[in-house]
Write an enzyme that holds these catalytic residues in place. Structure first.
Site, PDB file in Angstrom:
ATOM      1  N   HIS A 266       0.862  -1.202   0.000  1.00  0.00           N
ATOM      2  CA  HIS A 266       0.000   0.000   0.000  1.00  0.00           C
ATOM      3  C   HIS A 266       0.891   1.243   0.000  1.00  0.00           C
ATOM      4  CE1 HIS A 266      -3.457   2.471   0.589  1.00  0.00           C
ATOM      5  NE2 HIS A 266      -3.808   2.145   1.810  1.00  0.00           N
ATOM      6  N   HIS A 307      -1.983  -2.290  -9.605  1.00  0.00           N
ATOM      7  CA  HIS A 307      -2.978  -1.653  -8.737  1.00  0.00           C
ATOM      8  C   HIS A 307      -4.234  -2.518  -8.731  1.00  0.00           C
ATOM      9  CE1 HIS A 307      -5.604   1.429  -7.040  1.00  0.00           C
ATOM     10  NE2 HIS A 307      -4.507   2.066  -6.678  1.00  0.00           N
ATOM     11  N   ASP A 365       2.924   5.611  -6.567  1.00  0.00           N
ATOM     12  CA  ASP A 365       4.167   5.506  -5.784  1.00  0.00           C
ATOM     13  C   ASP A 365       5.419   5.432  -6.638  1.00  0.00           C
ATOM     14  OD1 ASP A 365       2.143   3.548  -3.739  1.00  0.00           O
ATOM     15  OD2 ASP A 365       3.053   5.440  -3.126  1.00  0.00           O
TER      16      ASP A 365
HETATM   17  C1  SDX Z   1      -1.313   2.164  -3.346  1.00  0.00           C
HETATM   18  O1  SDX Z   1      -6.048   0.800  -3.305  1.00  0.00           O
HETATM   19  C2  SDX Z   1      -5.549   1.945  -3.524  1.00  0.00           C
HETATM   20  O2  SDX Z   1      -6.208   2.837  -4.046  1.00  0.00           O
HETATM   21  C3  SDX Z   1      -4.113   2.129  -3.069  1.00  0.00           C
HETATM   22  C4  SDX Z   1      -3.465   3.454  -3.462  1.00  0.00           C
HETATM   23  C5  SDX Z   1      -4.079   4.638  -2.722  1.00  0.00           C
HETATM   24  O3  SDX Z   1      -3.937   5.768  -3.214  1.00  0.00           O
HETATM   25  O4  SDX Z   1      -4.617   4.430  -1.598  1.00  0.00           O
HETATM   26  O5  SDX Z   1      -3.582   3.672  -4.853  1.00  0.00           O
HETATM   27  C6  SDX Z   1      -1.980   3.460  -3.082  1.00  0.00           C
HETATM   28  O6  SDX Z   1      -1.291   1.335  -2.473  1.00  0.00           O
HETATM   29  C7  SDX Z   1      -0.764   1.880  -4.723  1.00  0.00           C
HETATM   30  C8  SDX Z   1      -0.163   0.448  -4.854  1.00  0.00           C
HETATM   31  C9  SDX Z   1       1.243   0.475  -4.275  1.00  0.00           C
HETATM   32  N1  SDX Z   1       1.782  -0.902  -4.178  1.00  0.00           N
HETATM   33  C10 SDX Z   1       2.797  -1.296  -4.970  1.00  0.00           C
HETATM   34  O7  SDX Z   1       3.292  -0.629  -5.879  1.00  0.00           O
HETATM   35  C11 SDX Z   1       3.326  -2.687  -4.631  1.00  0.00           C
HETATM   36  C12 SDX Z   1       3.508  -3.497  -5.919  1.00  0.00           C
HETATM   37  N2  SDX Z   1       2.195  -3.816  -6.482  1.00  0.00           N
HETATM   38  C13 SDX Z   1       1.585  -5.016  -6.081  1.00  0.00           C
HETATM   39  O8  SDX Z   1       1.964  -5.668  -4.948  1.00  0.00           O
HETATM   40  C14 SDX Z   1       0.136  -5.186  -6.544  1.00  0.00           C
HETATM   41  O9  SDX Z   1       0.061  -4.741  -7.840  1.00  0.00           O
HETATM   42  C15 SDX Z   1      -0.950  -4.526  -5.694  1.00  0.00           C
HETATM   43  C16 SDX Z   1      -0.848  -4.939  -4.271  1.00  0.00           C
HETATM   44  C17 SDX Z   1      -0.849  -3.048  -5.806  1.00  0.00           C
HETATM   45  C18 SDX Z   1      -2.289  -4.985  -6.250  1.00  0.00           C
HETATM   46  O10 SDX Z   1      -2.351  -6.355  -6.096  1.00  0.00           O
HETATM   47  P1  SDX Z   1      -3.699  -7.197  -6.389  1.00  0.00           P
HETATM   48  O11 SDX Z   1      -4.765  -6.329  -6.958  1.00  0.00           O
HETATM   49  O12 SDX Z   1      -4.023  -8.008  -5.185  1.00  0.00           O
HETATM   50  O13 SDX Z   1      -3.283  -8.128  -7.588  1.00  0.00           O
HETATM   51  P2  SDX Z   1      -2.477  -9.469  -7.419  1.00  0.00           P
HETATM   52  O14 SDX Z   1      -1.450  -9.347  -6.342  1.00  0.00           O
HETATM   53  O15 SDX Z   1      -3.449 -10.595  -7.347  1.00  0.00           O
HETATM   54  O16 SDX Z   1      -1.678  -9.519  -8.836  1.00  0.00           O
HETATM   55  C19 SDX Z   1      -2.334  -9.946 -10.022  1.00  0.00           C
HETATM   56  C20 SDX Z   1      -1.228 -10.598 -10.876  1.00  0.00           C
HETATM   57  C21 SDX Z   1      -0.429 -11.638 -10.092  1.00  0.00           C
HETATM   58  O17 SDX Z   1       0.052 -12.575 -11.023  1.00  0.00           O
HETATM   59  P3  SDX Z   1      -0.782 -13.992 -11.174  1.00  0.00           P
HETATM   60  O18 SDX Z   1      -0.888 -14.601  -9.793  1.00  0.00           O
HETATM   61  O19 SDX Z   1      -2.147 -13.596 -11.742  1.00  0.00           O
HETATM   62  O20 SDX Z   1       0.050 -14.812 -12.146  1.00  0.00           O
HETATM   63  O21 SDX Z   1      -0.268  -9.571 -11.239  1.00  0.00           O
HETATM   64  C22 SDX Z   1       0.997  -9.873 -10.670  1.00  0.00           C
HETATM   65  C23 SDX Z   1       0.744 -10.863  -9.548  1.00  0.00           C
HETATM   66  O22 SDX Z   1       1.891 -11.685  -9.369  1.00  0.00           O
HETATM   67  N3  SDX Z   1       1.521  -8.593 -10.137  1.00  0.00           N
HETATM   68  C24 SDX Z   1       2.786  -8.211 -10.229  1.00  0.00           C
HETATM   69  C25 SDX Z   1       2.828  -6.935  -9.633  1.00  0.00           C
HETATM   70  N4  SDX Z   1       1.611  -6.600  -9.192  1.00  0.00           N
HETATM   71  C26 SDX Z   1       0.801  -7.640  -9.505  1.00  0.00           C
HETATM   72  N5  SDX Z   1       3.892  -8.814 -10.759  1.00  0.00           N
HETATM   73  C27 SDX Z   1       5.036  -8.116 -10.674  1.00  0.00           C
HETATM   74  N6  SDX Z   1       5.165  -6.864 -10.137  1.00  0.00           N
HETATM   75  C28 SDX Z   1       4.084  -6.258  -9.593  1.00  0.00           C
HETATM   76  N7  SDX Z   1       4.188  -5.039  -9.024  1.00  0.00           N
END
Ligand code: SDX
Length: 426
Positions: A266, A307, A365
């Site tokens: 997050h 996201h 971010d």
């Molecule tokens: C914020 O919700 C909000 O609005 C939050 C926010 C706000 O203003 O409040 O916008 C702020 O929190 C932004 C997000 C910051 N986090 C990051 O940058 C951390 C990296 N990103 C991830 O961990 C991820 O993308 C999330 C947590 C942001 C979202 O994850 P989800 O929606 O639970 O999706 P998921 O983890 O199920 O991923 C879906 C697929 C997966 O692959 P499969 O299992 O389908 O094969 O996408 C892949 C994941 O492995 N994936 C990534 C990835 N993010 C998702 N692979 C590599 N790098 C990434 N960053």
């Protein structure tokens, strides 16, 4: 409410369950599933991927189109034409302020910026190397102790004063946390300075010597606060709503939100992005890290990418990238090596089939940390900056909830543990 319904048929149940559909002004309508419990079922939605937990009028996100509206105004327009305190007024009240309302609001914030000595002493009690988010969380919770006896959350005036105190004191606390880690004297808020300028002065100023803050840097800081101000029902805002639904002290509920924001999935991602860029170290190493991010057996993720809602560009990331270019140019850092890595990484990722297929784009971010580092703010303070901007969004959602009829949030579960069994007789 609409006159439309969803009709649910369940194997083994004779009657069809009619579920009301409520209409949005924009975005998905919702199906009211509350009546399925009468038929012995719960809905099941871990992570709330498909659940609208509340009704709200504050912020709208269209993840597929990359749209973010605050009370109907696009974030791109607010970031360029508004300022943070005007955006705070908009989020809290639903409309942009008149000049007189703006002046009154700014004055109220300036008049409530001084932090009680008891809270300053709590910050001073921490080990200097304590993480800034741990200190901020404790300090905001301590505001509950300072104001608890004065707050009646059923009174609008008390809720309005609490908003002023929160918005005004979080930057003061953020600067105190930074100064404590630097073993430097706290700098008091200066009512002659703008909101972001005051934060930067309390952070980088020293006793008797105001910080030299350029207007471009102050404007960039103010824009960073705008870009972080609110984001619908994200994890930390949902935490504040759930915590606040018990009727607890609003500062305590906001402290719960700060705890949630800290996580690297997050708001902690901005700190993680900078650490990742520094770990990558050079453009030549990018391919290795992109491969790690795609490897299912490797827990490494590209921080700042992806996201839960945006399956297109995060509109805040676009504004942040433009602000990054402006700040680095102002500071003569156009050739910042981390920026070069970030831009190349973004380009590679956006052309890579893995990221394209999973709709992974840079989020808010991804670039913010490069700006903050260039301004002189250390990585461990980045999420504190995020929390400072987001404080108003947390409060606006809390206030929207408590100023209408609300019930305590109490989700249920799919239980798959042991059925009833008797304690063995001795
Ligand atoms: C914020 O919700 C909000 O609005 C939050 C926010 C706000 O203003 O409040 O916008 C702020 O929190 C932004 C997000 C910051 N986090 C990051 O940058 C951390 C990296 N990103 C991830 O961990 C991820 O993308 C999330 C947590 C942001 C979202 O994850 P989800 O929606 O639970 O999706 P998921 O983890 O199920 O991923 C879906 C697929 C997966 O692959 P499969 O299992 O389908 O094969 O996408 C892949 C994941 O492995 N994936 C990534 C990835 N993010 C998702 N692979 C590599 N790098 C990434 N960053």
């Amino acid at each position: 409410m609409t006159d439309k319904q969803a009709h649910l048929t369940i194997d083994g149940i004779e009657n069809t369950i009619d579920l009301p559909i409520y209409s949005s002004t924009v975005g998905p309508n919702v199906i009211d599933v509350t009546s399925i419990t009468k038929n012995g079922f719960f809905t099941f939605d871990p992570g709330f991927m498909s659940t609208a937990a509340c009704e709200s009028k504050i912020t709208f996100i269209d993840g597929d189109e990359g749209i973010l509206l605050h009370r109907g105004y696009p974030i791109e327009q607010l970031a360029v034409s508004s300022d943070y305190l005007e955006t705070c007024f908009l989020l809290l009240n639903g409309e942009l302020p008149t000049p007189a309302q703006k002046q009154e609001f700014v004055t109220a914030i300036k008049n409530n910026a001084v932090v009680d000595a008891s809270v300053a002493n709590i910050i001073k009690s921490f080990k200097r190397e304590s993480h800034p988010m741990a200190m901020l969380c404790s300090a905001v919770a301590a505001l509950a102790a300072v104001y608890n006896d004065e707050i009646d959350i059923t009174k609008e005036e008390d809720r309005k004063l609490t908003a002023y105190r929160l918005i005004a004191q979080v930057p003061t606390l953020a600067a105190m946390v930074y100064k404590h880690r630097q073993d430097e004297t706290f700098i008091a808020p200066d009512a002659n300075l703008g909101y972001a300028e005051n934060y930067l002065n309390m952070t980088f100023g020293t006793a008797g010597q105001a910080a030299k803050v350029s207007q471009i840097i102050a404007k960039a800081m103010d824009r960073i606060f705008i870009l972080h101000a609110d984001h619908e029902q994200n994890a930390s805002t949902s935490t504040v709503r759930l915590s606040g639904s018990s009727g607890t002290n609003p500062f305590a509920a906001i402290a719960a939100g700060i705890s949630t924001l800290w996580g690297p999935a997050h708001g902690g991602a901005n700190e993680a992005v900078l650490n990742m860029l520094e770990e990558i170290g050079s453009v030549e190493n990018i391919d290795k890290y992109v491969a790690k991010a795609k490897d299912k057996n490797d827990s490494f993720r590209l921080m700042g990418f992806g996201h839960r809602v945006y399956k297109n560009f995060d509109p805040r990331a676009k504004v942040m990238k433009q602000t990054c270019d402006e700040v680095l140019a102002e500071l003569g850092l156009e050739n910042d090596p981390l920026l070069a890595i970030a831009k190349r990484l973004e380009q590679i990722a956006l052309e890579d089939p893995y990221f394209i297929s999973k709709k992974l784009y840079p989020n808010v971010d991804f670039y913010s940390g490069i700006i903050l580092k260039a301004v002189g703010i250390p990585a461990e303070m980045f999420t504190v900056i995020f929390a400072t901007g987001r404080a108003v969004g947390w409060y606006a959602h809390w206030d929207e909830m408590v100023s209408t009829a609300y019930k305590i949030g109490r989700p249920r579960q799919l239980y798959t543990g042991s059925v009833k069994r008797d304690y063995p007789k001795k």
